[in-house]
Motif scaffolding. Structure first.
Motif, mmCIF file in Angstrom:
data_model
loop_
_atom_site.group_PDB
_atom_site.id
_atom_site.type_symbol
_atom_site.label_atom_id
_atom_site.label_comp_id
_atom_site.label_asym_id
_atom_site.label_seq_id
_atom_site.Cartn_x
_atom_site.Cartn_y
_atom_site.Cartn_z
ATOM 1 N N LEU A 102 -14.284 1.304 12.953
ATOM 2 C CA LEU A 102 -15.327 2.273 12.640
ATOM 3 C C LEU A 102 -16.656 1.518 12.654
ATOM 4 N N THR A 149 -3.539 8.138 -3.179
ATOM 5 C CA THR A 149 -4.579 8.616 -2.250
ATOM 6 C C THR A 149 -4.146 9.954 -1.649
ATOM 7 N N THR A 177 -2.304 8.782 5.520
ATOM 8 C CA THR A 177 -2.159 9.562 4.282
ATOM 9 C C THR A 177 -2.941 10.876 4.303
ATOM 10 N N GLY A 227 -10.335 5.570 9.396
ATOM 11 C CA GLY A 227 -9.809 4.600 8.427
ATOM 12 C C GLY A 227 -8.520 5.169 7.850
ATOM 13 N N ALA A 235 -11.045 8.926 3.874
ATOM 14 C CA ALA A 235 -10.470 8.805 2.529
ATOM 15 C C ALA A 235 -10.323 7.339 2.127
ATOM 16 N N TYR A 236 -10.999 6.984 1.044
ATOM 17 C CA TYR A 236 -10.903 5.635 0.467
ATOM 18 C C TYR A 236 -11.274 4.555 1.489
ATOM 19 N N GLU A 252 -7.731 3.454 13.062
ATOM 20 C CA GLU A 252 -7.359 2.450 12.065
ATOM 21 C C GLU A 252 -7.520 1.060 12.658
ATOM 22 N N TYR A 257 0.845 -1.207 0.000
ATOM 23 C CA TYR A 257 0.000 0.000 0.000
ATOM 24 C C TYR A 257 0.878 1.254 0.000
HETATM 25 C C1 LIG Z 1 -7.815 2.080 1.267
HETATM 26 S S1 LIG Z 1 -7.263 2.332 2.881
HETATM 27 C C2 LIG Z 1 -7.238 4.111 2.962
HETATM 28 C C3 LIG Z 1 -6.241 4.595 3.938
HETATM 29 C C4 LIG Z 1 -6.072 6.105 3.971
HETATM 30 N N1 LIG Z 1 -7.295 6.742 4.417
HETATM 31 C C5 LIG Z 1 -5.646 6.620 2.635
HETATM 32 O O1 LIG Z 1 -6.381 7.407 2.060
HETATM 33 O O2 LIG Z 1 -4.572 6.250 2.166
HETATM 34 C C6 LIG Z 1 -8.680 1.980 3.904
HETATM 35 C C7 LIG Z 1 -8.288 1.881 5.356
HETATM 36 O O3 LIG Z 1 -9.471 1.807 6.159
HETATM 37 C C8 LIG Z 1 -9.265 0.811 7.141
HETATM 38 N N2 LIG Z 1 -10.576 0.299 7.544
HETATM 39 C C9 LIG Z 1 -11.483 -0.328 6.754
HETATM 40 N N3 LIG Z 1 -12.583 -0.651 7.471
HETATM 41 C C10 LIG Z 1 -12.333 -0.214 8.743
HETATM 42 C C11 LIG Z 1 -13.091 -0.238 9.943
HETATM 43 N N4 LIG Z 1 -14.307 -0.771 10.001
HETATM 44 N N5 LIG Z 1 -12.541 0.297 11.045
HETATM 45 C C12 LIG Z 1 -11.304 0.874 11.012
HETATM 46 N N6 LIG Z 1 -10.540 0.932 9.900
HETATM 47 C C13 LIG Z 1 -11.060 0.398 8.775
HETATM 48 C C14 LIG Z 1 -8.416 -0.238 6.453
HETATM 49 O O4 LIG Z 1 -7.726 -1.073 7.367
HETATM 50 C C15 LIG Z 1 -7.482 0.638 5.643
HETATM 51 O O5 LIG Z 1 -6.320 0.961 6.351
#
Ligand SMILES: C[S@@+](CC[C@H](N)C(=O)[O-])C[C@H]1O[C@@H](n2cnc3c(N)ncnc32)[C@H](O)[C@@H]1O
Length: 319
Positions: free
Chosen positions: A139, A62, A94, A89, A154-155, A113, A54
């Protein structure tokens, strides 16, 4: 868009000594999961290999997309000077890095996270703020969080079950002191998730700062969809891990920025790449009256042509 040098250096330290073949394998697997929007109960970034992939291949994109969304917020709200940020998240943090890049007023960040692997990397990257607290939590569950000036998602929406999204957006809005920014991949599915969030936020009384220059229903209809593009510089490792040849990639994204305060309303926003000929520039615009339309700026019109020629996809047309 280049990453801030301190972030680039921290990533390079994190990836130092990792064999390229391992990164490439993990990057391929991660990319397949993202492309298919897999929801199998496992987190995409559940282990160190995926988390490092990642950092190599997704974080630059991102960062660039979130940074472009935050630039639109700063443009709409020149008075906005957030001191606190909540990054939901957060991945490796980022979006918080992008926020620090835009607002030197920031003093503290809370990053939620759920994956231990990417959280540990995020902690080591060392977000440059006086107060940084990482919350190891999911979350959608009861988390002890306070209101923050700026809230970022984000994402993340695409990783949550559809049934969980509405409650999360409502919860994040109650935690928003001023502005909430949600960013998603610039796909038709990402646009639909953002439209849903937009509706919920408008119903909750939010002012839309960007990208829409109005709070009317979105004028676009499938197969068309609203999205933007951010050009991302690729590091050598990024190119090698992705098997790419050019030193950049274009990240397609979509976002919604909402606030408790109104922002400066533009006349329109450019929602597609401009089409330019010797005689005219044609811009596809989403307008303040709630309609989307092509507007042609002929060269013979003089000043308006000169202004239009400088505008790019995602820019606003000022009143
Ligand atoms: C695609 S990454 C995006 C990370 C960052 N926001 C970025 O823009 O680079 C999605 C992140 O959300 C976290 N995530 C997904 N579902 C989650 C949840 N229910 N609770 C906490 N974190 C979560 C994942 O572990 C991951 O690190």
């Amino acid at each position: 868009m280049q990453l801030p040098p301190s972030l680039r250096a921290a990533i390079d330290r994190e990836l130092h000594g990792i064999p390229l073949a391992d990164l490439t394998r993990a990057a391929d697997a991660l990319s397949q999961r993202y492309r298919a929007e897999v929801q199998d109960g496992r987190m995409h970034l559940s282990d160190d290999a995926a988390a490092r992939a990642y950092l190599t291949t997704r974080l630059p994109a991102t960062f660039a997309a979130t940074s472009a969304a935050l630039a639109a917020v700063a443009g709409a709200r020149s008075d906005f000077a957030p001191r606190t940020v909540l990054d939901a998240g957060a991945g490796p943090g980022t979006a918080s890095w992008a926020a620090v890049h835009h607002w030197s007023t920031l003093e503290s960040a809370t990053l939620v996270e759920g994956s231990p692997a990417i959280r540990a990397i995020g902690q080591r990257l060392g977000l440059p703020l006086a107060h940084v607290s990482w919350v190891a939590g999911k979350l959608g569950t009861a988390l002890d969080l306070s209101r923050r000036d700026l809230v970022l998602l984000a994402y993340v929406l695409d990783e949550l079950p559809e049934t969980a999204r509405e409650a999360l957006i409502r919860q994040l809005w109650t935690l928003t002191g001023d502005a909430l920014v949600i960013v998603e991949p610039g796909t038709p599915a990402g646009w639909k998730r953002i439209l849903h969030a937009r509706d919920l936020l408008i119903q909750a009384g939010a002012h839309i700062l960007a990208p829409c220059p109005h709070a009317q229903p979105c004028p676009l209809a499938a197969p068309d969809w609203c999205h933007f593009s951010a050009r991302v510089a690729r590091s050598r490792l990024h190119r090698e891990a992705k098997g790419g040849t050019v030193p950049w990639e274009d990240e397609k994204f979509i976002y919604i920025a909402a606030s408790r305060q109104p922002g400066t309303q533009p006349e329109a926003r450019v929602i597609a790449p401009p089409r330019t000929s010797k005689a005219a520039v044609t811009l596809k615009l989403c307008q303040e009256d709630g309609y989307a339309a092509d507007r042609v700026y002929a060269k013979r019109a003089g000043d308006s042509f000169k202004i239009a020629r400088r505008l790019d996809w995602g820019d606003i047309v000022r009143k």
